[in-house]
Design a protein around this motif. Structure first.
Motif, PDB file in Angstrom:
ATOM      1  N   ARG A   1      -1.840   9.826  -1.639  1.00  0.00           N
ATOM      2  CA  ARG A   1      -1.224   9.442  -2.902  1.00  0.00           C
ATOM      3  C   ARG A   1      -1.037   7.924  -2.912  1.00  0.00           C
ATOM      4  N   ALA A   2      -1.093   7.350  -4.103  1.00  0.00           N
ATOM      5  CA  ALA A   2      -0.898   5.908  -4.277  1.00  0.00           C
ATOM      6  C   ALA A   2      -0.031   5.677  -5.496  1.00  0.00           C
TER       7      ALA A   2
ATOM      8  N   TYR B   1      -5.472  -0.533  -7.636  1.00  0.00           N
ATOM      9  CA  TYR B   1      -5.583  -1.858  -7.020  1.00  0.00           C
ATOM     10  C   TYR B   1      -6.245  -2.809  -8.014  1.00  0.00           C
TER      11      TYR B   1
ATOM     12  N   MET C   1       6.291   3.706  -4.280  1.00  0.00           N
ATOM     13  CA  MET C   1       5.564   4.599  -3.375  1.00  0.00           C
ATOM     14  C   MET C   1       6.331   5.905  -3.167  1.00  0.00           C
TER      15      MET C   1
ATOM     16  N   VAL D   1      -2.791  -0.594   1.169  1.00  0.00           N
ATOM     17  CA  VAL D   1      -3.941  -0.383   0.285  1.00  0.00           C
ATOM     18  C   VAL D   1      -4.882   0.654   0.882  1.00  0.00           C
ATOM     19  N   LEU D   2      -5.424   1.492   0.024  1.00  0.00           N
ATOM     20  CA  LEU D   2      -6.495   2.413   0.407  1.00  0.00           C
ATOM     21  C   LEU D   2      -7.760   1.966  -0.311  1.00  0.00           C
TER      22      LEU D   2
ATOM     23  N   VAL E   1       0.114   5.219   0.071  1.00  0.00           N
ATOM     24  CA  VAL E   1      -0.134   3.779   0.004  1.00  0.00           C
ATOM     25  C   VAL E   1       0.463   3.218  -1.279  1.00  0.00           C
TER      26      VAL E   1
ATOM     27  N   ALA F   1      -1.245   0.865  -3.209  1.00  0.00           N
ATOM     28  CA  ALA F   1      -2.325   0.759  -4.189  1.00  0.00           C
ATOM     29  C   ALA F   1      -3.608   1.341  -3.609  1.00  0.00           C
ATOM     30  N   ARG F   2      -4.449   1.855  -4.485  1.00  0.00           N
ATOM     31  CA  ARG F   2      -5.743   2.337  -4.050  1.00  0.00           C
ATOM     32  C   ARG F   2      -6.823   1.847  -5.004  1.00  0.00           C
TER      33      ARG F   2
END
Length: 269
Positions: free
Chosen positions: A101-102, A106, A133, A231-232, A257, A259-260
């Motif tokens: 999950r994010a 990004y 988050m 970040v992912l 994370v 942001a993804r």
């Protein structure tokens, strides 16, 4: 004798309280003076902001991730396909971690927040980022036994002086009560920066880079763990961490994370 000593204790306690109150007032005055002399600026547009580093206009530009999304990877869908529909990526290349999950996509504002926290000592951004988050990962966190931040190699940690993933994890711990275990997972070697590497190069770069020490495996065994990172992108780092934890007999590993990276037009299969 007790009657004779009680007043002196009372006076001592009174002065300690007065000194503490005075110190608190001086600290507040110093913070106020600093805010007047150096107003907080939005980390994205550099306009003055009253808050935690993001002005209202830039906050509105953050793309928060909400359903519908892939229940496995948290990738947002362009339309709602109904419950339990997986993304093409989750079916074609499932990671070692169970779910991801994010909080946000990004994008430009999210990138500025991450880089400011990561490289510019803006640890004051962690509280807001961590709260977002915690909200995005409610489902994961409600089942978790512990939070494990993605570790830095000791040399990089020494240069930066803190681990941004650890800072986010501590905020989530305060929000949820799920304890942070920052030392169960170790980074064995200093890997290259993932920026600029292809998906295959990222996976090779972090392969075998993480390990649960033999003396910490009992803490991991049978536990449901949520990995915390900023970040992912490809998921290679989180995948390598999850594999190390699963080798140590963790019951389940999820990833949360800030942001993804989201490819445009993500669709279910």
């Amino acid at each position: 004798m007790e009657a004779e000593t009680a007043p002196s204790r009372s006076i001592s306690a009174h002065w300690r309280g007065a000194l503490a109150a005075g110190h608190h007032m001086l600290a507040r005055a110093a913070r106020l003076a600093l805010d007047i002399a150096l107003p907080t600026l939005c980390v994205s547009c550099r306009e003055p902001v009253d808050g935690e580093g993001v002005c209202a206009a830039c906050w509105a530009r953050l793309s928060f991730i909400a359903p519908p999304y892939c229940p496995r990877l948290g990738i947002p869908f362009v339309y709602d396909p109904g419950p339990d529909m997986l993304s093409m990526k989750a079916i074609a290349s499932p990671p070692a971690y169970h779910r991801a999950r994010a909080a946000v996509r990004y994008d430009d504002v999210a990138r500025t927040l991450v880089h400011s926290l990561k490289y510019q000592d803006r640890t004051d951004l962690a509280p807001a980022m961590g709260r977002w988050m915690a909200r995005a990962g409610r489902e994961l966190l409600s089942e978790a036994d512990m939070l494990v931040p993605v570790p830095l190699h000791w040399r990089r940690a020494w240069r930066r002086r803190y681990n941004q993933s650890g800072a986010l994890a501590r905020v989530i711990e305060r929000q949820t009560g799920v304890k942070v275990k920052g030392d169960v997972l170790r980074r064995l070697r200093a890997t290259e920066q993932q920026i600029g590497l292809s998906r295959a190069q990222r996976a090779t770069n972090v392969q075998g880079a993480f390990q649960v020490s033999a003396d910490r495996q009992a803490e991991v065994q049978g536990r449901r763990i949520v990995l915390i990172d900023d970040v992912l992108t490809s998921g290679a780092t989180l995948d390598a961490c999850a594999r190390a934890l699963l080798r140590a007999k963790a019951a389940q590993v999820d990833a949360l994370v800030f942001a993804r990276v989201v490819e445009t037009g993500s669709r279910p299969i």
